[in-house]
Design a protein around this motif. Sequence first.
Motif, short mmCIF file in Angstrom:
data_model
loop_
_atom_site.label_atom_id
_atom_site.label_comp_id
_atom_site.label_asym_id
_atom_site.label_seq_id
_atom_site.Cartn_x
_atom_site.Cartn_y
_atom_site.Cartn_z
N ALA A 2 0.95 -0.99 0.01
CA ALA A 2 -0.14 0.00 0.03
C ALA A 2 0.84 0.88 0.30
CB ALA A 2 -0.97 -0.18 1.25
N PRO A 3 -0.20 2.72 -0.16
CA PRO A 3 0.75 3.64 -0.13
C PRO A 3 1.38 3.87 1.14
CG PRO A 3 -1.01 3.71 -1.36
CD PRO A 3 -1.42 2.85 -0.87
N MET A 4 2.51 4.85 1.20
CA MET A 4 3.11 5.00 1.84
C MET A 4 4.32 6.47 2.12
SD MET A 4 6.12 1.88 2.74
CE MET A 4 5.05 0.69 2.67
N THR A 5 4.03 7.23 3.72
CA THR A 5 4.75 8.20 3.85
C THR A 5 6.39 8.05 3.95
OG1 THR A 5 2.67 9.76 4.77
CG2 THR A 5 5.42 10.27 5.13
N THR A 6 6.76 8.33 3.01
CA THR A 6 8.58 8.69 2.63
C THR A 6 8.75 9.81 3.24
OG1 THR A 6 8.56 7.29 0.79
CG2 THR A 6 10.72 7.93 1.37
N PRO A 7 10.40 9.53 4.94
CA PRO A 7 10.87 10.50 5.46
C PRO A 7 11.50 11.34 3.72
CG PRO A 7 10.91 8.21 6.22
CD PRO A 7 10.65 7.86 5.09
N ILE A 8 11.52 12.91 4.20
CA ILE A 8 12.51 13.43 2.62
C ILE A 8 13.80 13.81 4.14
CG2 ILE A 8 12.33 14.59 1.83
CD1 ILE A 8 9.30 14.47 1.97
N GLY A 9 14.32 14.10 3.35
CA GLY A 9 15.60 14.77 4.19
C GLY A 9 16.13 13.89 5.35
N LYS A 10 15.86 12.44 5.27
CA LYS A 10 16.71 11.83 6.48
C LYS A 10 18.16 11.70 6.30
CE LYS A 10 13.00 12.40 9.40
NZ LYS A 10 12.52 12.48 10.26
N GLY A 11 18.10 10.83 5.17
CA GLY A 11 19.68 10.82 4.12
C GLY A 11 19.64 9.21 4.33
N PHE A 12 18.28 8.31 3.76
CA PHE A 12 18.10 7.38 3.76
C PHE A 12 17.06 6.62 2.57
CE2 PHE A 12 15.73 7.64 8.12
CZ PHE A 12 14.45 7.35 7.31
N ARG A 13 16.70 5.95 2.40
CA ARG A 13 15.99 5.60 0.96
C ARG A 13 14.85 5.13 0.99
NH1 ARG A 13 20.05 0.89 -2.42
NH2 ARG A 13 21.55 2.12 -2.98
N SER A 14 13.42 5.49 0.00
CA SER A 14 12.57 5.30 0.56
C SER A 14 12.11 3.85 0.71
CB SER A 14 11.59 5.94 -1.01
OG SER A 14 11.67 4.93 -2.10
N VAL A 15 10.86 3.76 0.85
CA VAL A 15 11.03 1.84 1.20
C VAL A 15 10.98 1.69 -0.38
CG1 VAL A 15 9.29 -0.11 1.38
CG2 VAL A 15 9.63 2.37 3.61
N ASN A 16 10.11 2.44 -0.89
CA ASN A 16 10.23 2.06 -2.48
C ASN A 16 11.54 1.25 -3.07
OD1 ASN A 16 7.57 1.76 -2.36
ND2 ASN A 16 7.54 4.14 -3.18
N VAL A 17 12.31 2.23 -3.10
CA VAL A 17 13.80 2.31 -3.90
C VAL A 17 14.46 1.43 -2.62
CG1 VAL A 17 15.49 3.07 -3.91
CG2 VAL A 17 13.74 4.47 -4.27
N SER A 18 13.93 1.16 -1.35
CA SER A 18 14.81 0.11 -0.86
C SER A 18 14.44 -1.34 -0.91
CB SER A 18 15.11 0.47 0.37
OG SER A 18 14.99 1.05 0.57
N LEU A 19 13.61 -1.60 -1.70
CA LEU A 19 12.34 -2.67 -2.38
C LEU A 19 13.15 -3.36 -3.56
CD1 LEU A 19 8.87 -2.96 -0.52
CD2 LEU A 19 10.31 -4.73 0.46
N ARG A 20 13.22 -1.73 -4.27
CA ARG A 20 14.16 -2.52 -5.72
C ARG A 20 14.38 -3.15 -5.57
NH1 ARG A 20 11.04 2.76 -7.07
NH2 ARG A 20 12.68 3.93 -7.49
N LYS A 21 15.77 -2.44 -4.99
CA LYS A 21 17.38 -2.19 -4.92
C LYS A 21 17.70 -3.74 -4.15
CE LYS A 21 19.52 1.31 -6.36
NZ LYS A 21 19.79 2.62 -7.32
N LYS A 22 17.18 -4.33 -3.24
CA LYS A 22 17.02 -5.48 -2.48
C LYS A 22 16.90 -6.95 -3.61
CE LYS A 22 16.59 -8.30 1.92
NZ LYS A 22 18.06 -8.25 1.83
N TYR A 23 15.03 -6.70 -4.45
CA TYR A 23 14.83 -7.76 -4.61
C TYR A 23 15.12 -7.64 -6.76
CZ TYR A 23 12.92 -8.77 -0.20
OH TYR A 23 13.28 -9.37 1.08
N ASP A 24 16.06 -6.40 -6.49
CA ASP A 24 16.18 -6.23 -8.16
C ASP A 24 14.67 -5.65 -8.85
OD1 ASP A 24 17.82 -5.56 -10.35
OD2 ASP A 24 17.97 -7.43 -10.92
N LEU A 25 13.88 -5.60 -8.73
CA LEU A 25 12.96 -4.96 -9.25
C LEU A 25 13.08 -3.60 -9.91
CD1 LEU A 25 10.66 -5.29 -6.16
CD2 LEU A 25 10.94 -6.64 -7.90
#
Length: 124
Positions: free
Chosen positions: A66-89
């Motif tokens: 589901a959609p989720m808020t991504t912290p901005i300016g906290k120095g880490f990737r969003s959930v979407n980017v993290s999942l895409r990178k980890k699972y090569d989506l």
Amino acid sequence: MKVTMITGDGIGEEIAQSAMDVIDASGAGIAWDIVRAGEAVYEETGVLIPDKVYESLEQNKVALKAPMTTPIGKGFRSVNVSLRKKYDLYANIRPVQSIGTLETLFEKLDLVLFTQVSHTKSGR
């Protein structure tokens, strides 16, 4: 079949529940493994994506997020980017087909939309 549902936060929780209700009403027989990730989880635990999310994904191999808020300016990737990178989506695939129950601009539509996700350093 067991499916991981990542509920997200904000409107994501409501959308997740609605999506599960619709799928359950279809008679698909899904057993939901409900996990949480995102800003609300980060504020509670200090972790954006808890290990339980990864464990569920790796066990079930099928997920709905589901959609989720991504912290901005906290120095880490969003959930979407993290999942895409980890699972090569790398692509969102969206099939669209007319089913004839509503009058639409186009009849007999049968279309598949592919949106490629970039693997740049910025993750965008």
